[in-house]
Design a protein around this motif. Structure first.
Motif, mmCIF file in Angstrom:
data_model
loop_
_atom_site.group_PDB
_atom_site.id
_atom_site.type_symbol
_atom_site.label_atom_id
_atom_site.label_comp_id
_atom_site.label_asym_id
_atom_site.label_seq_id
_atom_site.Cartn_x
_atom_site.Cartn_y
_atom_site.Cartn_z
ATOM 1 N N ARG A 109 18.202 90.317 126.855
ATOM 2 C CA ARG A 109 17.910 89.532 128.066
ATOM 3 C C ARG A 109 17.126 90.371 129.060
ATOM 4 N NH1 ARG A 109 23.475 86.786 129.858
ATOM 5 N NH2 ARG A 109 24.426 88.629 128.934
ATOM 6 N N SER A 116 18.672 95.458 131.240
ATOM 7 C CA SER A 116 20.123 95.506 131.062
ATOM 8 C C SER A 116 20.626 96.926 130.902
ATOM 9 C CB SER A 116 20.522 94.684 129.838
ATOM 10 O OG SER A 116 19.946 95.207 128.652
ATOM 11 N N ASP A 176 26.330 88.826 140.488
ATOM 12 C CA ASP A 176 26.447 88.416 139.091
ATOM 13 C C ASP A 176 26.646 89.645 138.208
ATOM 14 O OD1 ASP A 176 26.398 86.802 136.812
ATOM 15 O OD2 ASP A 176 24.225 87.019 136.590
ATOM 16 N N PRO A 178 26.351 89.998 134.415
ATOM 17 C CA PRO A 178 26.067 89.336 133.137
ATOM 18 C C PRO A 178 26.641 90.058 131.926
ATOM 19 C CG PRO A 178 24.095 90.394 133.999
ATOM 20 C CD PRO A 178 25.117 90.424 135.090
#
Length: 325
Positions: A109, A116, A176, A178
């Motif tokens: 992602r 990431s 957030d 993730p």
């Protein structure tokens, strides 16, 4: 999201203002062989308990509520306890080397402006009991559980204490998470930092607890490590500077570094909270991976950031910590 691209021009060396406090002028230089050795510590909570079980790690994860993460203080020159560069920067004693990066085992992602592999670090500083924030990144190793950051993001320096409630949140963005939260299991820093707050040794590596059965590098990917390269490199830096979007969004900066009294320098104007973010060679935007060749350490009055040099001692730190589980 706004982008930030800075290419370093030829700049004179300026007086460094650390993302960590300058210590007393009377500090004595540490011999290179002692400064370049490392010490490891089991991770602790703010009440002094070891984080030695999954349940204890879950307790630390629960400590970091969205409110505490949002209110954590970006580590700034007045907050950390660091010293000046009291010794001599390491010089390469062998050929350049690199370890391989690793992609995540699942879906990638990566975004052009974010990766990431980089994220935020949250911890409690024992000397004042307050919560702080830095940056860090995942580092591929045998354990698949390691992150790399600045020394002043794991230890107060100058004979102080290890940071507590240490947790890493990959690709944090406006609260957030993730990829979840990875709590520290073991911390390792250079003795030159621990004993003297010497910014030539402002590097640390951390073994994290898995999230369930998922290890950090398997979930997010992990950079390789580079050492003994020239101090002049094309570099991409990712991190969470508090002076950009209040540190709530990952920023990046790229350009060619210069040699600044043995450190790597690049004019990114990344302020407190960016400490520990990766300085990556050969960064690939399609994979979000590169070779970590430095970590964010300081900023000066002209907005020039600096990193400690990665030589054989950083490779030895990697060898000592990389298989720890």
């Amino acid at each position: 999201m706004r982008l930030l691209r800075h290419v370093l021009l030829s700049l004179p060396t300026a007086a460094v203002v650390a993302l960590a406090t300058v210590g007393p002028a009377s500090a004595q230089p540490v011999p290179a062989q002692d400064a370049g050795s490392t010490t490891a510590s089991r991770a602790l909570t703010d009440d002094g308990a070891r984080i030695d079980t999954h349940r204890a790690a879950e307790d630390v994860e629960e400590y970091w509520t969205p409110e505490r993460m949002r209110d954590a203080i970006p580590l700034t020159p007045d907050d950390s306890g660091a010293g000046r560069s009291s010794g001599t920067a390491e010089q390469p004693s062998g050929p350049p080397g690199s370890t391989p990066a690793a992609p995540p085992s699942g879906e990638v992602r990566t975004k052009i402006t974010e990766t990431s592999v980089a994220g935020k670090v949250f911890f409690t500083k024992p000397s004042d009991g307050k919560d702080y924030v830095c940056s860090a990144s995942a580092l591929n190793s045998d354990s698949k559980q390691m992150a790399i950051t600045a020394g002043h993001c794991v230890h107060e320096g100058n004979g102080g204490d290890w940071m507590e409630n240490w947790a890493y949140v990959p690709q944090y963005r406006n609260g957030d998470k993730p990829y979840g939260t990875f709590v520290a299991k073991q911390l390792r820093a250079f003795n030159g930092w621990i004993d003297d707050g010497d910014l030539n040794w402002d590097v640390a590596m951390v073994t994290t607890w898995p999230q369930g059965s998922d290890k950090l590098v398997d979930r997010t990917g992990g950079n390789g490590l580079s050492w003994n390269y020239s101090r002049e490199q094309d570099i991409t830096i990712n991190g969470y500077p508090g002076n950009k979007d209040n540190g709530e969004v990952q920023w990046y900066c790229e350009g060619r570094t210069s040699d600044s009294d043995g450190k790597l320098a690049l004019g990114c104007d990344f302020g407190g909270g960016s400490s520990g973010g990766p300085w990556m060679r050969v960064f690939d935007q399609s994979s979000g991976l590169g070779q970590t060749n430095g970590v964010m350490s300081t900023i000066d009055s002209a907005g020039v950031n600096r990193s400690s040099y990665f030589g054989d001692s950083v490779k030895q730190m990697f060898d000592d910590q990389g298989s720890a589980t």
